[in-house]
Scaffold this motif. Structure first.
Motif, short mmCIF file in Angstrom:
data_model
loop_
_atom_site.label_atom_id
_atom_site.label_comp_id
_atom_site.label_asym_id
_atom_site.label_seq_id
_atom_site.Cartn_x
_atom_site.Cartn_y
_atom_site.Cartn_z
N PRO A 124 0.82 -1.22 0.00
CA PRO A 124 0.00 0.00 0.00
C PRO A 124 0.86 1.27 0.00
CG PRO A 124 -0.76 -1.57 1.66
CD PRO A 124 0.57 -2.06 1.16
N PRO A 125 0.27 2.41 -0.31
CA PRO A 125 1.03 3.68 -0.27
C PRO A 125 1.65 3.92 1.10
CG PRO A 125 -1.11 3.98 -1.34
CD PRO A 125 -1.11 2.60 -0.77
N ASN A 126 2.79 4.60 1.09
CA ASN A 126 3.56 4.93 2.31
C ASN A 126 4.10 3.68 3.01
OD1 ASN A 126 3.02 7.73 1.98
ND2 ASN A 126 1.03 7.46 2.97
N THR A 127 4.22 2.58 2.28
CA THR A 127 4.86 1.38 2.82
C THR A 127 5.87 0.87 1.80
OG1 THR A 127 3.24 -0.18 1.89
CG2 THR A 127 2.77 0.72 4.09
N ALA A 128 6.79 0.02 2.25
CA ALA A 128 7.80 -0.57 1.37
C ALA A 128 8.08 -1.99 1.83
CB ALA A 128 9.09 0.26 1.41
N MET A 139 6.41 3.46 6.11
CA MET A 139 7.47 4.44 5.88
C MET A 139 7.21 5.65 6.76
SD MET A 139 9.58 3.25 3.57
CE MET A 139 10.39 4.72 2.95
N CYS A 140 8.23 6.07 7.50
CA CYS A 140 8.05 7.24 8.36
C CYS A 140 8.22 8.52 7.55
CB CYS A 140 9.04 7.20 9.53
SG CYS A 140 10.75 7.49 9.03
N GLU A 141 7.72 9.61 8.07
CA GLU A 141 7.84 10.91 7.43
C GLU A 141 8.67 11.82 8.33
OE1 GLU A 141 4.09 12.52 6.40
OE2 GLU A 141 3.46 10.76 5.24
N THR A 166 27.27 19.00 6.28
CA THR A 166 26.19 18.03 6.52
C THR A 166 24.91 18.73 6.96
OG1 THR A 166 26.82 17.75 8.84
CG2 THR A 166 27.86 16.27 7.24
N ARG A 167 23.81 17.98 6.81
CA ARG A 167 22.53 18.42 7.36
C ARG A 167 21.76 17.17 7.81
NH1 ARG A 167 18.52 20.32 2.39
NH2 ARG A 167 18.53 18.33 1.24
N VAL A 168 20.84 17.34 8.76
CA VAL A 168 20.09 16.22 9.32
C VAL A 168 18.61 16.58 9.42
CG1 VAL A 168 22.05 15.35 10.66
CG2 VAL A 168 20.50 17.02 11.68
N ARG A 169 17.81 15.55 9.65
CA ARG A 169 16.38 15.77 9.93
C ARG A 169 15.92 14.76 10.96
NH1 ARG A 169 13.52 14.04 4.18
NH2 ARG A 169 14.73 12.14 3.79
N GLU A 170 14.95 15.13 11.78
CA GLU A 170 14.49 14.33 12.89
C GLU A 170 13.32 13.42 12.48
OE1 GLU A 170 15.91 14.20 15.81
OE2 GLU A 170 17.40 15.72 15.29
N VAL A 171 13.14 12.34 13.24
CA VAL A 171 12.05 11.40 13.01
C VAL A 171 11.10 11.48 14.19
CG1 VAL A 171 11.42 8.99 12.69
CG2 VAL A 171 13.55 9.86 11.72
N PRO A 172 9.78 11.55 13.96
CA PRO A 172 8.82 11.56 15.07
C PRO A 172 9.01 10.34 15.96
CG PRO A 172 7.72 12.07 13.00
CD PRO A 172 9.12 11.64 12.65
N GLY A 173 8.83 10.51 17.25
CA GLY A 173 9.02 9.42 18.20
C GLY A 173 8.13 8.23 17.93
N THR A 174 6.88 8.46 17.50
CA THR A 174 5.95 7.34 17.26
C THR A 174 6.45 6.45 16.13
OG1 THR A 174 4.67 8.80 15.80
CG2 THR A 174 3.94 8.58 18.08
N ALA A 181 10.20 2.04 8.49
CA ALA A 181 11.37 2.23 7.63
C ALA A 181 11.46 3.69 7.23
CB ALA A 181 11.25 1.34 6.40
N CYS A 182 12.61 4.30 7.48
CA CYS A 182 12.76 5.73 7.23
C CYS A 182 13.74 5.98 6.09
CB CYS A 182 13.26 6.44 8.49
SG CYS A 182 12.09 6.37 9.86
N PRO A 183 13.52 7.05 5.33
CA PRO A 183 14.49 7.43 4.31
C PRO A 183 15.73 8.04 4.97
CG PRO A 183 12.73 9.04 4.43
CD PRO A 183 12.34 7.91 5.35
N ALA A 184 16.64 8.54 4.16
CA ALA A 184 17.90 9.09 4.69
C ALA A 184 17.63 10.21 5.68
CB ALA A 184 18.76 9.61 3.54
#
Length: 205
Positions: A124-128, A139-141, A166-174, A181-184
């Motif tokens: 389904p969408p948003n899954t891999a 897939m996390c956002e 470099t640069r980074v981005r955070e992932v929601p705790g949930t 599965a999260c992207p880079a």
């Protein structure tokens, strides 16, 4: 002439009786095989009840149904233990190979993907698809990217031709708790530095 017809009819009748007797013997032999583990068994429908630890598997052949006592339920079925009889119950989805309950699949047949107890032709969408499995993972956002860091090379901000930022981005705790599965979450790129450091070398903190 009548005598010949009578003898012919008698011969045909004898052959039919012989054929029926053979069929009954074969049916009786097959019945004994199909009644293995049965407490009650029917000549027409096979097992009706099974011994305590066995499961009653019922399948259909046209309008007729047959019963068989088995130790484990076959693919596409799951075992339900009851007070009077243990039954093999068919998974609702035909694409499900094994299920926990009628509507919750645990493994899908080939060419199908498992997601939240259901089988799909595609995730389904948003899954891999998880590597090495046929299961779909959420897939996390991640949040927005941070600003690019200072351009550095081995801790120095100047004195070299090229460095890295470099640069980074955070992932929601949930999403982290659910194992999505999260992207880079970190990116780097080459950057040009000042070859000469005014007033001496400067190191990053």
């Amino acid at each position: 002439m009548l005598w010949i017809i009578f003898m012919l009819l008698l011969f045909i009748s004898s052959m039919e009786m012989l054929t029926q007797n053979r069929w009954k013997k074969q049916a009786s032999a097959g019945l004994l095989e199909n009644c293995t583990g049965c407490v009650l068994c029917s000549e027409d429908n096979g097992c009706i009840t099974c011994h305590h630890r066995l499961f009653l598997l019922i399948w259909r052949d046209g309008i007729r149904q047959y019963g068989m006592c088995v130790h484990t339920c076959p693919p596409g079925y799951f075992g339900v233990r009851g007070l009077e009889v243990n039954r093999c119950t068919k998974c609702r989805s035909p694409s499900c190979e094994s299920c926990f309950s009628r509507d919750f699949c645990m493994k899908c047949k080939d060419k199908f993907y498992l997601h939240k107890g259901q089988c799909f032709r595609q995730c389904p969408p948003n899954t891999a698809v998880q590597p090495g499995t046929r299961e779909c993972q959420e897939m996390c956002e991640p949040g927005p990217w941070s600003k690019w860091s200072a351009c550095t090379h081995e801790g120095r901000t100047c004195g070299c031709k090229w460095g890295v930022e470099t640069r980074v981005r955070e992932v929601p705790g949930t999403a982290q708790e659910e194992g999505a599965a999260c992207p880079a979450l970190l990116e780097t790129r080459k950057c040009r530095m000042r070859k000469h450091c005014p007033g001496g070398e400067h190191h990053t903190a």
